[in-house]
Design a protein around this motif. Structure first.
Motif, PDB file in Angstrom:
ATOM      1  N   MET A   1       0.851  -1.184   0.000  1.00 44.70           N
ATOM      2  CA  MET A   1       0.000   0.000   0.000  1.00 44.70           C
ATOM      3  C   MET A   1       0.891   1.240   0.000  1.00 44.70           C
ATOM      4  O   MET A   1       1.676   1.451   0.928  1.00 44.70           O
ATOM      5  N   LEU A   2       0.775   2.068  -1.046  1.00 44.26           N
ATOM      6  CA  LEU A   2       1.600   3.260  -1.227  1.00 44.26           C
ATOM      7  C   LEU A   2       0.706   4.487  -1.343  1.00 44.26           C
ATOM      8  O   LEU A   2      -0.189   4.528  -2.192  1.00 44.26           O
ATOM      9  N   TYR A   3       0.974   5.489  -0.512  1.00 49.28           N
ATOM     10  CA  TYR A   3       0.293   6.778  -0.649  1.00 49.28           C
ATOM     11  C   TYR A   3       1.246   7.697  -1.390  1.00 49.28           C
ATOM     12  O   TYR A   3       2.364   7.933  -0.945  1.00 49.28           O
ATOM     13  N   SER A   4       0.819   8.193  -2.546  1.00 49.41           N
ATOM     14  CA  SER A   4       1.647   9.142  -3.285  1.00 49.41           C
ATOM     15  C   SER A   4       0.859  10.420  -3.515  1.00 49.41           C
ATOM     16  O   SER A   4      -0.348  10.383  -3.766  1.00 49.41           O
ATOM     17  N   ALA A   5       1.569  11.534  -3.389  1.00 50.46           N
ATOM     18  CA  ALA A   5       0.928  12.833  -3.580  1.00 50.46           C
ATOM     19  C   ALA A   5       1.983  13.893  -3.817  1.00 50.46           C
ATOM     20  O   ALA A   5       3.132  13.753  -3.388  1.00 50.46           O
ATOM     21  N   THR A   6       1.585  14.938  -4.510  1.00 50.81           N
ATOM     22  CA  THR A   6       2.423  16.127  -4.635  1.00 50.81           C
ATOM     23  C   THR A   6       1.900  17.139  -3.635  1.00 50.81           C
ATOM     24  O   THR A   6       0.687  17.362  -3.545  1.00 50.81           O
ATOM     25  N   MET A   7       2.811  17.719  -2.869  1.00 50.10           N
ATOM     26  CA  MET A   7       2.393  18.715  -1.884  1.00 50.10           C
ATOM     27  C   MET A   7       3.239  19.968  -2.011  1.00 50.10           C
ATOM     28  O   MET A   7       4.352  19.936  -2.536  1.00 50.10           O
ATOM     29  N   SER A   8       2.694  21.060  -1.523  1.00 47.75           N
ATOM     30  CA  SER A   8       3.426  22.321  -1.464  1.00 47.75           C
ATOM     31  C   SER A   8       4.412  22.252  -0.299  1.00 47.75           C
ATOM     32  O   SER A   8       4.310  21.376   0.571  1.00 47.75           O
ATOM     33  N   VAL A   9       5.339  23.183  -0.268  1.00 49.95           N
ATOM     34  CA  VAL A   9       6.318  23.218   0.819  1.00 49.95           C
ATOM     35  C   VAL A   9       5.623  23.398   2.168  1.00 49.95           C
ATOM     36  O   VAL A   9       6.100  22.887   3.182  1.00 49.95           O
ATOM     37  N   ASP A  10       4.474  24.056   2.196  1.00 47.02           N
ATOM     38  CA  ASP A  10       3.762  24.220   3.461  1.00 47.02           C
ATOM     39  C   ASP A  10       2.770  23.097   3.750  1.00 47.02           C
ATOM     40  O   ASP A  10       1.944  23.201   4.649  1.00 47.02           O
ATOM     41  N   GLY A  11       2.854  21.990   3.016  1.00 48.55           N
ATOM     42  CA  GLY A  11       2.155  20.769   3.381  1.00 48.55           C
ATOM     43  C   GLY A  11       0.782  20.532   2.798  1.00 48.55           C
ATOM     44  O   GLY A  11       0.070  19.643   3.253  1.00 48.55           O
ATOM     45  N   TYR A  12       0.389  21.280   1.769  1.00 50.69           N
ATOM     46  CA  TYR A  12      -0.944  21.120   1.189  1.00 50.69           C
ATOM     47  C   TYR A  12      -0.889  20.341  -0.125  1.00 50.69           C
ATOM     48  O   TYR A  12       0.002  20.557  -0.946  1.00 50.69           O
ATOM     49  N   ILE A  13      -1.890  19.449  -0.331  1.00 44.55           N
ATOM     50  CA  ILE A  13      -1.970  18.702  -1.582  1.00 44.55           C
ATOM     51  C   ILE A  13      -3.039  19.270  -2.515  1.00 44.55           C
ATOM     52  O   ILE A  13      -3.075  18.918  -3.692  1.00 44.55           O
ATOM     53  N   THR A  14      -3.908  20.112  -1.985  1.00 41.79           N
ATOM     54  CA  THR A  14      -4.829  20.900  -2.811  1.00 41.79           C
ATOM     55  C   THR A  14      -4.782  22.326  -2.295  1.00 41.79           C
ATOM     56  O   THR A  14      -4.388  22.575  -1.159  1.00 41.79           O
ATOM     57  N   GLY A  15      -5.209  23.227  -3.147  1.00 46.88           N
ATOM     58  CA  GLY A  15      -5.352  24.602  -2.709  1.00 46.88           C
ATOM     59  C   GLY A  15      -6.709  24.783  -2.045  1.00 46.88           C
ATOM     60  O   GLY A  15      -7.459  23.812  -1.843  1.00 46.88           O
ATOM     61  N   PRO A  16      -7.063  26.012  -1.699  1.00 48.04           N
ATOM     62  CA  PRO A  16      -8.360  26.279  -1.083  1.00 48.04           C
ATOM     63  C   PRO A  16      -9.503  25.737  -1.937  1.00 48.04           C
ATOM     64  O   PRO A  16      -9.471  25.815  -3.163  1.00 48.04           O
ATOM     65  N   GLY A  17     -10.495  25.149  -1.282  1.00 53.98           N
ATOM     66  CA  GLY A  17     -11.667  24.627  -1.981  1.00 53.98           C
ATOM     67  C   GLY A  17     -11.378  23.404  -2.840  1.00 53.98           C
ATOM     68  O   GLY A  17     -12.156  23.071  -3.718  1.00 53.98           O
ATOM     69  N   GLY A  18     -10.253  22.742  -2.601  1.00 55.64           N
ATOM     70  CA  GLY A  18      -9.923  21.550  -3.379  1.00 55.64           C
ATOM     71  C   GLY A  18      -9.291  21.846  -4.727  1.00 55.64           C
ATOM     72  O   GLY A  18      -9.146  20.956  -5.565  1.00 55.64           O
ATOM     73  N   ASP A  19      -8.889  23.097  -4.962  1.00 56.53           N
ATOM     74  CA  ASP A  19      -8.311  23.504  -6.240  1.00 56.53           C
ATOM     75  C   ASP A  19      -7.024  22.739  -6.536  1.00 56.53           C
ATOM     76  O   ASP A  19      -6.114  22.685  -5.714  1.00 56.53           O
ATOM     77  N   MET A  20      -6.963  22.122  -7.719  1.00 52.29           N
ATOM     78  CA  MET A  20      -5.770  21.383  -8.145  1.00 52.29           C
ATOM     79  C   MET A  20      -5.036  22.081  -9.288  1.00 52.29           C
ATOM     80  O   MET A  20      -4.030  21.572  -9.777  1.00 52.29           O
ATOM     81  N   SER A  21      -5.505  23.248  -9.704  1.00 53.77           N
ATOM     82  CA  SER A  21      -4.870  23.933 -10.834  1.00 53.77           C
ATOM     83  C   SER A  21      -3.422  24.310 -10.537  1.00 53.77           C
ATOM     84  O   SER A  21      -2.597  24.369 -11.447  1.00 53.77           O
ATOM     85  N   TRP A  22      -3.082  24.514  -9.277  1.00 56.61           N
ATOM     86  CA  TRP A  22      -1.707  24.862  -8.899  1.00 56.61           C
ATOM     87  C   TRP A  22      -0.706  23.792  -9.323  1.00 56.61           C
ATOM     88  O   TRP A  22       0.454  24.078  -9.589  1.00 56.61           O
ATOM     89  N   LEU A  23      -1.179  22.553  -9.396  1.00 59.21           N
ATOM     90  CA  LEU A  23      -0.301  21.422  -9.671  1.00 59.21           C
ATOM     91  C   LEU A  23       0.178  21.370 -11.119  1.00 59.21           C
ATOM     92  O   LEU A  23       1.264  20.855 -11.412  1.00 59.21           O
ATOM     93  N   THR A  24      -0.596  21.939 -12.041  1.00 61.81           N
ATOM     94  CA  THR A  24      -0.313  21.831 -13.468  1.00 61.81           C
ATOM     95  C   THR A  24       1.120  22.234 -13.808  1.00 61.81           C
ATOM     96  O   THR A  24       1.814  21.522 -14.535  1.00 61.81           O
TER      97      THR A  24
END
Length: 180
Positions: free
Chosen positions: A4-27
């Protein structure tokens, strides 16, 4: 036996989504990464949270939208939810119980990884003692708010062992094993 592997991209301050679940930052942080290319070949199944399954997509508005890893992976998906849709979704099984989902995903994955997508499912897997590894891509950005990689007020300490540390221009990657 599948891990079982959890993989995610996160910001330096520990968030995997932006406010409201926004994922556009990841693009802008999705880029060539040899580790991701190898990982995709080693994934046998996905265990996905309902919020992640139905949430925002960093590939929104492109032909890659709605496809795991932007279309780079195909296979069985198990979505953890108490409200399965009335219309079946091809390749997706909806399960209402964490351990049922883990067992089904592991059986489907064979000797490959079950990749967990979603912070809440990952938290539940940690609490159930079934999470084996964590792969975090740390993007050089501060989001300030959103969904954290792990969120559990008053949660227990979990010991981790670093397996590898790599970098690309888009992210620094930390691969960890859960110490039992």
């Amino acid at each position: 036996m599948a891990k079982m592997l959890y993989s995610a991209t996160m910001s330096v301050d520990g968030y995997i989504t932006g406010p409201g679940g926004d994922m556009s930052w990841l693009t802008e942080h999705i880029g060539p990464n040899p580790l991701v290319d190898r990982l995709i070949r080693d994934i046998g199944a996905l265990l996905v949270g309902n919020r992640t399954f139905g949430g925002d997509d960093p590939h929104r508005g492109t032909e890659k939208e709605g496809k795991p890893f932007g279309g780079g992976w195909e296979g069985p998906q198990f979505v953890l939810t108490h409200l399965a849709p009335a219309t079946p979704v091809p390749g997706v099984t909806f399960v209402g119980d964490l351990m049922e989902g883990v067992a089904a995903a592991k059986a489907a994955a064979g000797d490959k990884y079950v990749n967990i997508l979603g912070a809440e499912v990952a938290r539940q897997c940690v609490e159930a003692g079934v999470l084996d590894e964590i792969l975090v891509f740390v993007a050089p950005v501060l989001l300030g708010d959103g969904v954290r990689l792990f969120e559990h007020a008053g949660g227990a300490r979990v010991r981790l062992e670093r397996l590898s540390l790599t970098e690309t221009p888009a992210a620094t990657t930390i691969w960890l094993r859960v110490v039992r």
